[in-house]
Design a protein around this motif. Structure first.
Motif, PDB file in Angstrom:
ATOM      1  N   VAL A   1       8.373   5.277   9.360  1.00 50.55           N
ATOM      2  CA  VAL A   1       9.061   4.736   8.841  1.00 50.55           C
ATOM      3  C   VAL A   1      10.155   2.981   9.739  1.00 50.55           C
ATOM      4  O   VAL A   1      10.198   3.130  10.287  1.00 50.55           O
ATOM      5  CB  VAL A   1      11.160   5.442   9.024  1.00 50.55           C
ATOM      6  N   VAL A   2      10.173   1.996   8.125  1.00 47.67           N
ATOM      7  CA  VAL A   2      10.501   1.067   8.888  1.00 47.67           C
ATOM      8  C   VAL A   2      12.018   0.551   8.018  1.00 47.67           C
ATOM      9  O   VAL A   2      12.006   1.300   6.767  1.00 47.67           O
ATOM     10  CB  VAL A   2       9.312  -0.164   8.104  1.00 47.67           C
ATOM     11  N   ILE A   3      13.625  -0.059   8.432  1.00 47.36           N
ATOM     12  CA  ILE A   3      14.465  -0.145   8.611  1.00 47.36           C
ATOM     13  C   ILE A   3      14.610  -1.259   8.422  1.00 47.36           C
ATOM     14  O   ILE A   3      13.662  -2.230   9.048  1.00 47.36           O
ATOM     15  CB  ILE A   3      15.020   0.957   9.448  1.00 47.36           C
ATOM     16  N   TYR A   4      16.001  -1.926   8.011  1.00 46.90           N
ATOM     17  CA  TYR A   4      16.244  -3.465   8.287  1.00 46.90           C
ATOM     18  C   TYR A   4      17.575  -3.008   8.071  1.00 46.90           C
ATOM     19  O   TYR A   4      18.117  -2.399   7.443  1.00 46.90           O
ATOM     20  CB  TYR A   4      15.421  -4.495   7.300  1.00 46.90           C
ATOM     21  N   CYS A   5      18.247  -4.431   8.380  1.00 47.48           N
ATOM     22  CA  CYS A   5      19.972  -4.419   7.794  1.00 47.48           C
ATOM     23  C   CYS A   5      19.901  -6.215   7.665  1.00 47.48           C
ATOM     24  O   CYS A   5      18.072  -6.275   7.411  1.00 47.48           O
ATOM     25  CB  CYS A   5      20.536  -4.299   9.314  1.00 47.48           C
ATOM     26  N   ALA A   6      20.955  -6.319   8.055  1.00 51.77           N
ATOM     27  CA  ALA A   6      21.096  -7.966   7.253  1.00 51.77           C
ATOM     28  C   ALA A   6      19.837  -8.855   8.261  1.00 51.77           C
ATOM     29  O   ALA A   6      19.713  -9.639   7.533  1.00 51.77           O
ATOM     30  CB  ALA A   6      22.782  -8.053   6.887  1.00 51.77           C
ATOM     31  N   ARG A   7      20.760  -8.458   9.422  1.00 45.17           N
ATOM     32  CA  ARG A   7      19.399  -9.767  10.161  1.00 45.17           C
ATOM     33  C   ARG A   7      18.965  -9.189  11.718  1.00 45.17           C
ATOM     34  O   ARG A   7      18.832 -10.248  12.369  1.00 45.17           O
ATOM     35  CB  ARG A   7      21.028 -10.819  10.855  1.00 45.17           C
ATOM     36  N   GLY A   8      18.546  -8.340  11.451  1.00 42.96           N
ATOM     37  CA  GLY A   8      17.791  -7.333  12.141  1.00 42.96           C
ATOM     38  C   GLY A   8      18.345  -7.249  14.130  1.00 42.96           C
ATOM     39  O   GLY A   8      17.755  -7.540  15.319  1.00 42.96           O
TER      40      GLY A   8
ATOM     41  N   ASN B   1       1.091  -1.347   0.233  1.00 44.90           N
ATOM     42  CA  ASN B   1       0.004  -0.352  -0.242  1.00 44.90           C
ATOM     43  C   ASN B   1       0.623   1.403   0.008  1.00 44.90           C
ATOM     44  O   ASN B   1       0.139   2.553  -0.226  1.00 44.90           O
ATOM     45  CB  ASN B   1      -1.073  -0.240   1.297  1.00 44.90           C
ATOM     46  N   LYS B   2       2.283   1.395   0.805  1.00 40.45           N
ATOM     47  CA  LYS B   2       3.310   2.335   0.176  1.00 40.45           C
ATOM     48  C   LYS B   2       2.821   3.412   1.293  1.00 40.45           C
ATOM     49  O   LYS B   2       2.709   4.192   1.284  1.00 40.45           O
ATOM     50  CB  LYS B   2       3.411   3.470  -1.424  1.00 40.45           C
ATOM     51  N   SER B   3       2.063   2.771   2.574  1.00 37.62           N
ATOM     52  CA  SER B   3       2.238   3.627   3.388  1.00 37.62           C
ATOM     53  C   SER B   3       2.710   3.801   4.595  1.00 37.62           C
ATOM     54  O   SER B   3       2.636   3.712   5.792  1.00 37.62           O
ATOM     55  CB  SER B   3       0.847   2.921   4.076  1.00 37.62           C
ATOM     56  N   VAL B   4       4.871   3.113   4.501  1.00 33.13           N
ATOM     57  CA  VAL B   4       5.632   3.487   5.289  1.00 33.13           C
ATOM     58  C   VAL B   4       6.801   4.286   3.745  1.00 33.13           C
ATOM     59  O   VAL B   4       7.287   3.347   2.818  1.00 33.13           O
ATOM     60  CB  VAL B   4       6.011   2.122   5.819  1.00 33.13           C
ATOM     61  N   THR B   5       7.679   4.449   5.005  1.00 30.91           N
ATOM     62  CA  THR B   5       8.829   4.413   4.429  1.00 30.91           C
ATOM     63  C   THR B   5       9.950   3.702   4.725  1.00 30.91           C
ATOM     64  O   THR B   5      10.254   3.387   5.592  1.00 30.91           O
ATOM     65  CB  THR B   5       9.493   5.800   5.017  1.00 30.91           C
ATOM     66  N   VAL B   6      10.489   2.543   3.418  1.00 36.25           N
ATOM     67  CA  VAL B   6      10.830   1.564   3.998  1.00 36.25           C
ATOM     68  C   VAL B   6      12.591   2.126   3.768  1.00 36.25           C
ATOM     69  O   VAL B   6      13.491   1.835   2.994  1.00 36.25           O
ATOM     70  CB  VAL B   6      10.992   0.639   3.029  1.00 36.25           C
TER      71      VAL B   6
END
Length: 106
Positions: A61-68, A16-21
């Motif tokens: 905003v939702v962020i991610y790295c390699a393994r959290g 839904n594109k309701s977050v910035t990733v």
């Protein structure tokens, strides 16, 4: 709001594109992988102080790295300290891929 989100809970938000990733993997981890989460923007975690100032405070905003792990936690602490609505993907991009989440070539 929880500090984390599961890949399955994130999927409809991405669709839904309701977050910035944001992909906040360290440069070497980012360079070593051929894909990123569809629609994600890479932000160097070592330049967090500079780029975090321009983040919208009205959108999650939702962020991610390699393994959290440590990278996601340290970036999240900073973003929350800036008053942003933010959380990170449990297990990072590896969990996202394992859950069948959409990816794109960089």
């Amino acid at each position: 709001m929880s500090r984390t989100i599961t890949p399955n809970d994130l999927k409809p938000l991405v669709e839904n594109k309701s977050v910035t990733v944001l992909d906040v993997r360290r440069q070497n981890d980012f360079d070593a992988d051929q894909v990123k989460l569809s629609g994600a923007q890479w932000k160097n975690p070592e330049q967090l102080a500079e780029w975090s100032k321009g983040m919208p405070k009205d959108k999650e905003v939702v962020i991610y790295c390699a393994r959290g792990g440590s990278v996601s936690n340290s970036v999240l602490d900073h973003l929350l300290g800036q008053g942003l609505k933010a959380r990170f993907i449990e297990g990072g991009i590896e969990a996202w891929k394992a859950a069948g989440g959409s990816t794109a070539k960089k």
